[in-house]
Design an enzyme around this catalytic site. Structure first.
Site, mmCIF file in Angstrom:
data_model
loop_
_atom_site.group_PDB
_atom_site.id
_atom_site.type_symbol
_atom_site.label_atom_id
_atom_site.label_comp_id
_atom_site.label_asym_id
_atom_site.label_seq_id
_atom_site.Cartn_x
_atom_site.Cartn_y
_atom_site.Cartn_z
ATOM 1 C CD GLN A 124 103.824 118.685 -6.278
ATOM 2 O OE1 GLN A 124 104.495 117.793 -5.791
ATOM 3 N NE2 GLN A 124 104.205 119.377 -7.338
ATOM 4 C CG ASP A 180 112.305 121.428 -3.698
ATOM 5 O OD1 ASP A 180 112.065 121.723 -2.516
ATOM 6 O OD2 ASP A 180 111.621 121.834 -4.657
ATOM 7 C CB THR A 231 113.200 117.597 -10.731
ATOM 8 O OG1 THR A 231 112.493 118.010 -9.569
ATOM 9 C CG2 THR A 231 113.571 116.139 -10.605
ATOM 10 C CE LYS A 245 107.616 120.790 -5.229
ATOM 11 N NZ LYS A 245 108.670 120.041 -5.943
ATOM 12 C CD GLU A 252 115.068 121.391 -7.449
ATOM 13 O OE1 GLU A 252 115.503 122.557 -7.442
ATOM 14 O OE2 GLU A 252 113.870 121.106 -7.232
ATOM 15 N NE ARG A 263 99.457 120.398 -17.152
ATOM 16 C CZ ARG A 263 100.411 120.501 -16.216
ATOM 17 N NH1 ARG A 263 100.077 120.721 -14.962
ATOM 18 N NH2 ARG A 263 101.685 120.408 -16.550
ATOM 19 C CG HIS A 323 110.826 117.324 -13.396
ATOM 20 N ND1 HIS A 323 110.523 116.270 -12.552
ATOM 21 C CD2 HIS A 323 110.295 118.428 -12.805
ATOM 22 C CE1 HIS A 323 109.855 116.732 -11.499
ATOM 23 N NE2 HIS A 323 109.706 118.024 -11.629
ATOM 24 C CD GLU A 369 110.752 118.137 -7.072
ATOM 25 O OE1 GLU A 369 111.122 119.314 -6.955
ATOM 26 O OE2 GLU A 369 109.695 117.800 -7.654
#
Lengths: 437, 437
Positions: free
Chosen positions: A251, A244, A370, A264, A212, A154, A145, A210
């Site tokens: 974001q 989540d 995640t 979130k 989790e 990035r 993830h 997400e």
């Protein structure tokens, strides 16, 4: 780490017939805890234990004097309106209660008559959060993830240099955590597309899931004291499924430099049944970083953590669109993964969290982050499954989804199975996105 | 925004003589709330109101039937073991209690005899956290701090593009928030100097302060509902001093990409006395972004917020080293600033926090972030005052400090004064760094 004992014996059966069908999430080898009451009633919330399709009402069972001796302190705590007190009693007291429950529920038990009067069908129950959650921390334990997301935020530097050393975590919002069945309005927020000069306030067009696991803390630690890797699991009460929810267009604009916030904290959903660490004992998995990765620093290393720090828990997310609901079609699976792919174990999260003396408290919730697995079909968020919104997920009824649409329901499920054991499961974690206004 | 009324009249005096000396933080125009008991006693914690050097024991005052009518609901709530219930009653109920307290404590009051029996000297009291803090959020409202810090972490890009649009905030840890007088062990953590290949676990050598104000939430909002900028202040109970201790060598290695974690969550300290928004009414300040900066988006804008959204609160931090303590020397001031330098008002923080429907609850704590002013001597953290550790702060006794040393005590103070009003203050927020082991 919890050892196998007579409560894990796959030969055990229960006088509650639905616990023995081989398909239930809740055979006598599981015995998870929740807080419940009869649907639509004004009854007090109280603790319960799942067995087949029934719930042992722990408040009623206490009144029926089913528990005694070593099991009594935990049985009393399990009857309360939240499980915080039970969590605070620690692993030994909890284990006494598990043995007593296992005995009382197994075929031929002398407690059958008394306990039968304490059963309530799960189909007639509603659930509350199992604990008052003091603090909620979310981690980032899937390297898959972190890499997938990192590539989008990035491209030249997907995985930051600290990732393989630090179990990265950050604080989340506890007030907006809800129980399975939660529905929430599509959040609005400041959104600035890359080609816009200024941000605008509008409803998120990129609401995501997400998948989790949630880790409920058991006994806490005093402020200023760390929890060693050897002791860490004795501070974990058990695990739940955890969604989540995230707004992927809010974001990127807000998260630098201090991390995610309004993207979130509008809602997070937990499943009602907490599967204890002892119930998970047959499903441990070895844990190791790849040989050419840095090995965990000494405070994050132990022989037991390497031998069996992982957990072999299968996890899936399904989507039910309004059209599926209307057509009475089955929800469609969008991912299938396993908790054993995590780069850091649950014990490592507890130990790292307290390295600086930060105090954990009974009922605190740690999210794993995640839990995407190594391949794309094991990705646990739409932002990964759709490659950042570029490739919509195709659903079997001809629909597709890039992000969640109003009325979409997401269902998380988790279970453990391996030869020579009895399959156990986590039930479901369900949540629905409502229109913004 | 709260209007001036008879409780702010600078001509008012109290029959508690120490409230009238012109120097006290707690004249009859202030009337802040805390939770206290007699030092070293096992008495129940209960709410109290500061007047001069005394505390009105609200539990005792309730028993003495001093309050009646509109003031009674808030008086009852103020006698509880935490102030959460009082906070949840909202600004109108709180204002009724303020008027009743003002009448009962003023010179010539018929309640003097009854209330005198309910006074306990502050010198004999100890304090608890004034509320059970459900969630703690820290903001980043000083553009000077954000720029100073940004220069050190990102020399080429100190202020990120979102700063002038988004009141940046992130979630913090509530379990490790303590009351003034808190001492805490120097945290250990993963530390990787820029020239090292791998991180090491060791005690932080860069423990720092952050001088902030803490905003206690009053009435909350339901999940899914936003609080408008016009309504925001009615959801604020009051303000305290807040020291968000930070470990500057843990922070740079862990904080990407999800924000600060173990660098911050080992301890945070609040002052005991909550000064209400109504008490602060005479000290409002106009608020405006510089003309060539983006103006706040409509949801963050109101005429009232521009006219008087700011607060003119002077703030200072002092250090008392072990040698000063030994020499009985006065603590040394290391900074003096003012809350009015903040780039975002308290109302804007509340409104932004709930833009996505996130639910605030009574007793939640919002930190303003480090309140550094425009010049270096107004910087509110050692990382700024020492230019990242390069220029130690010189203390009047010949000592110097780059970062905090074991045994150092830091004292925050805050007060409001302007011509034609009675000076009010916040008391002190005190904390001490202990050795790591």
């Amino acid at each position: 780490m919890t050892k196998l004992n007579e409560t894990h014996d796959p030969a055990l059966t229960s006088w509650v017939a639905s616990a023995n069908d081989g398909r239930t999430d809740f055979p006598i080898q599981n015995l998870p805890f929740a807080v419940f009451r009869r649907q639509g009633s004004q009854e007090p919330w109280r603790g319960g234990v799942a067995i087949g399709d029934q719930i042992v009402d722990m408040h009623a069972a206490l009144g029926a004097a089913v528990f005694e001796g070593d099991a009594l302190p935990a049985a009393r705590a399990a009857a309360e309106t939240t499980l915080n007190q039970l969590m605070g009693l620690g692993a030994v007291a909890l284990s006494h209660l598990r043995r007593a429950l296992s005995k009382a529920l197994q075929t031929g038990s002398k407690n059958e008559a008394a306990l039968k009067a304490c059963l309530i069908p799960q189909s007639q129950a509603e659930y509350a959060l199992p604990a008052s959650i003091g603090d909620y921390t979310d981690f980032y334990t899937s390297i898959h993830h972190a890499t997938n997301i990192g590539k989008q935020f990035r491209p030249d530097n997907p995985l930051l240099p600290n990732y393989k050393w630090v179990p990265i975590g950050y604080h989340g919002r506890s007030s907006s955590i809800g129980i399975s069945g939660q529905s929430f309005k599509r959040p609005q927020g400041q959104i600035k597309p890359p080609d816009a000069d200024t941000p605008q306030v509008k409803p998120s067009a990129r609401v995501d899931i997400e998948l989790e696991m949630g880790i409920f803390v058991g006994q806490g630690n005093a402020l200023g004291e760390s929890i060693s890797i050897e002791q860490a699991e004795s501070h974990i009460f058990g695990l739940v499924l955890f969604n989540d929810w995230s707004a992927r267009d809010i974001q990127p604009w807000e998260y630098q430099p201090l991390g995610p916030f309004l993207a979130k904290n509008f809602a997070s959903t937990v499943s009602p049944w907490i599967v204890t660490m002892e119930a998970l004992a047959p499903f441990r998995a070895s844990f190791a970083h790849p040989a050419d990765d840095p090995q965990p620093l000494p405070y994050l290393s132990s022989a037991a953590n390497s031998a069996a720090g992982g957990l072999d828990i299968q996890l899936e997310a399904l989507i039910e669109t309004p059209r599926m609901r209307n057509d009475k079609a089955e929800p469609a699976r969008i991912t299938l993964t396993n908790y054993r792919h995590a780069y850091w174990t649950a014990a490592q999260l507890v130990t790292h969290h307290t390295l600086n003396g930060c105090n954990l408290q009974p009922g605190d919730l740690l999210g794993t982050g995640t839990l995407s697995g190594p391949s794309l079909d094991q990705a646990c968020a739409l932002i990964e499954l759709t490659s950042g919104g570029k490739n919509p997920v195709q659903l079997p009824n001809g629909e597709s989804r890039t992000w969640l649409e109003d009325g979409d329901t997401v269902i998380l499920r988790g279970w453990c199975e391996k030869p020579g054991t009895t399959r156990i499961g986590f039930g479901e974690c369900v949540g629905t996105v409502l229109p913004s206004t």
